[in-house]
Design an enzyme around this catalytic site. Structure first.
Site, PDB file in Angstrom:
ATOM      1  N   HIS A 142       0.863  -1.188   0.000  1.00 39.06           N
ATOM      2  CA  HIS A 142       0.000   0.000   0.000  1.00 39.06           C
ATOM      3  C   HIS A 142       0.895   1.232   0.000  1.00 39.06           C
ATOM      4  O   HIS A 142       1.674   1.432   0.925  1.00 39.06           O
ATOM      5  CB  HIS A 142      -0.916   0.008   1.232  1.00 39.06           C
ATOM      6  CG  HIS A 142      -1.874  -1.142   1.257  1.00 39.06           C
ATOM      7  ND1 HIS A 142      -3.060  -1.138   0.555  1.00 39.06           N
ATOM      8  CD2 HIS A 142      -1.807  -2.350   1.874  1.00 39.06           C
ATOM      9  CE1 HIS A 142      -3.696  -2.287   0.756  1.00 39.06           C
ATOM     10  NE2 HIS A 142      -2.957  -3.043   1.548  1.00 39.06           N
ATOM     11  N   ASP A 192      -8.631  -5.004  -2.315  1.00 39.96           N
ATOM     12  CA  ASP A 192      -8.024  -5.239  -0.998  1.00 39.96           C
ATOM     13  C   ASP A 192      -8.287  -4.110  -0.004  1.00 39.96           C
ATOM     14  O   ASP A 192      -8.257  -2.933  -0.349  1.00 39.96           O
ATOM     15  CB  ASP A 192      -6.518  -5.455  -1.113  1.00 39.96           C
ATOM     16  CG  ASP A 192      -5.937  -5.792   0.237  1.00 39.96           C
ATOM     17  OD1 ASP A 192      -6.283  -6.846   0.766  1.00 39.96           O
ATOM     18  OD2 ASP A 192      -5.181  -4.970   0.778  1.00 39.96           O
ATOM     19  N   ASP A 236       1.977  -6.848   2.563  1.00 38.67           N
ATOM     20  CA  ASP A 236       0.836  -6.031   3.020  1.00 38.67           C
ATOM     21  C   ASP A 236       1.356  -4.795   3.765  1.00 38.67           C
ATOM     22  O   ASP A 236       0.775  -4.366   4.774  1.00 38.67           O
ATOM     23  CB  ASP A 236      -0.133  -6.835   3.892  1.00 38.67           C
ATOM     24  CG  ASP A 236      -1.496  -6.152   4.042  1.00 38.67           C
ATOM     25  OD1 ASP A 236      -1.719  -5.097   3.412  1.00 38.67           O
ATOM     26  OD2 ASP A 236      -2.330  -6.671   4.797  1.00 38.67           O
TER      27      ASP A 236
END
Ligand SMILES: [Zn+2]
Length: 433
Positions: free
Chosen positions: A62, A154, A308
């Site tokens: 991210h 996501d 992640d």
């Protein structure tokens, strides 16, 4: 530009010198024997005692740009990735605005190229605005300059089975894959913030049961079978999910899966002090799940490690546990955690690390220049690691703009020494070039 990497351990063939010419591996051999003697060398990396891995690839990052550049930008996240040994990362679509159009995807690609530290490959949203209702411009993103192949909402699970079925049918046309954040919204409601069990009861925190993940994994592997399409399960966190994925693979269903470094090492009892640093989605699980995840990564049931990496500004993370944002940093520490947990325990050898951190993720994402063997004629995307060096993680030393680092103060064995992107070093002796 000629780069000479001297005396690196190439897994399988032992110590070798590697000559890179204009971004491509041009010769492999021992310099002393005169094999490479005729070449002019512009730069040399002394790689005695280092292992050469194909450049690491992260399926799940991210980057927060556009929209939350106070937490991370494509440039700062790229720097953190390079220092972590990565040569390619997939940037998740849950930015503001969402990456759900060809233009948005191309913008992420272009900002990544501008930073020029890793290949930043955009992930496209499955549904418009991540709303879970109407499919995003999947084909336009796929046929754009960004060549999007991985699609994910996501942060949110695609709850509607009909939407998921459509998405799977759609991406098959261009060899795409749908990556699912598996979380049934009824079984894990919006307040759920830690693993449902004895501890969540004692702490008075709303629990997130493993079954909330497992029912979606089970549903989606069946949809993948029905559509003949590819499904990828993001951040698998429970033994039950592993069981379903193992069964699905045995049936020949095209399912792949990833596990995060934090789910491989950290357990739910870290929440006993209500420290929001350890608040992640899916939540940290008990030790029994962690053991199963490690074994599944070792035996190939889980294909890849994905970070992640989820940076958050202090004012979003430093709250009471229930109000704090979900997520932890991961790019800079992923290799050291995998080395410590998986190699240190004997569950993986270095070829195994190359498989789960480079070859498999590059294959899932369809990145042709990454995850390739270090061999003559191949693009020189590689990572040099010191298997015996140790690091004590210091969150203040991070190149990320955020500090939500669950590894702070931990001593880990196995350190990234250098990263090379298309023949150009981006990191040397652990520092950005
Ligand atoms: Zn997720």
């Amino acid at each position: 530009m000629n780069l000479l990497i001297k005396g690196a351990d190439l897994i399988g063939t032992g110590r070798q010198d590697v000559l890179v010419r204009d971004g491509v591996v041009s010769e492999i051999g021992m310099l002393a024997s005169g094999l490479l003697g005729s070449e002019t060398v512009d730069q040399t990396i002394e790689a005695d005692g280092l292992i050469a891995l194909p450049g690491l690839v992260d399926l799940h990052t991210h980057l927060r740009e556009p929209g939350r550049e106070d937490a991370e930008t494509i440039a700062s996240g790229s720097a953190a990735a390079a220092v972590g040994g990565f040569t390619a990362i997939l940037a998740m679509a849950n930015t503001t605005p969402v990456t759900d159009t060809a233009e948005a995807a191309e913008r992420v690609l272009d900002l990544g190229r501008l930073a020029a530290l890793v290949d930043v490959q955009p992930v496209g949203a499955i549904t418009k605005g991540l709303a879970g209702e109407e499919l995003a411009e999947l084909a336009l993103m796929a046929h754009s300059r960004a060549r999007v192949r991985v699609f994910s909402d996501d942060g949110r699970c695609v709850q509607d089975a009909r939407v998921m079925r459509r998405a799977l049918e759609y991406v098959r046309a261009f060899g795409g894959v749908v990556s699912q954040h598996a979380q049934d919204s009824q079984l894990a409601d919006r307040h759920a913030c830690c693993h449902e069990g004895e501890l969540s009861g004692r702490l008075g925190l709303p629990g997130w049961p493993g079954i909330a993940e497992e029912v979606i994994v089970a549903r989606d592997v069946m949809l993948a079978r029905h559509t003949g399409s590819r499904i990828h399960i993001a951040h698998v966190s429970t033994a039950g999910s592993v069981e379903v994925i193992r069964w699905a693979k045995a049936q020949g269903i095209a399912v792949t899966a990833e596990v995060t470094p934090h789910h491989l090492m950290l357990t739910t009892d870290l929440l006993a002090g209500y420290d929001p640093t350890f608040k992640v989605n899916p939540p940290l699980r008990p030790a029994e799940d962690v053991q199963v995840l490690r074994a599944a990564l070792a035996d190939g049931t889980i294909d890849a490690v994905a970070t992640d990496h989820a940076p958050h500004a202090r004012h979003d993370k430093e709250h009471t546990f229930i109000n704090a944002a979900f997520g932890v940093l991961g790019l800079e520490t992923a290799f050291s955690v995998v080395s410590d947990v998986m190699v240190g325990s004997g569950l993986l050898d270095w070829a195994g690390v190359a498989r789960v951190m480079s070859v498999a993720p590059a294959g899932i994402a369809g990145l042709s220049g990454h995850g390739r063997p270090i061999a003559v004629g191949e693009p020189a995307n590689l990572t040099l690691v010191d298997p015996s060096a140790t690091v004590t993680v210091d969150r203040e030393a991070s190149l990320s703009l955020s500090r939500n680092n669950p590894w702070h103060g931990r001593r880990l064995t196995g350190v990234v020494h250098a990263t090379v992107l298309r023949g150009l070093p981006t990191v040397l002796t652990g520092e950005l070039v």
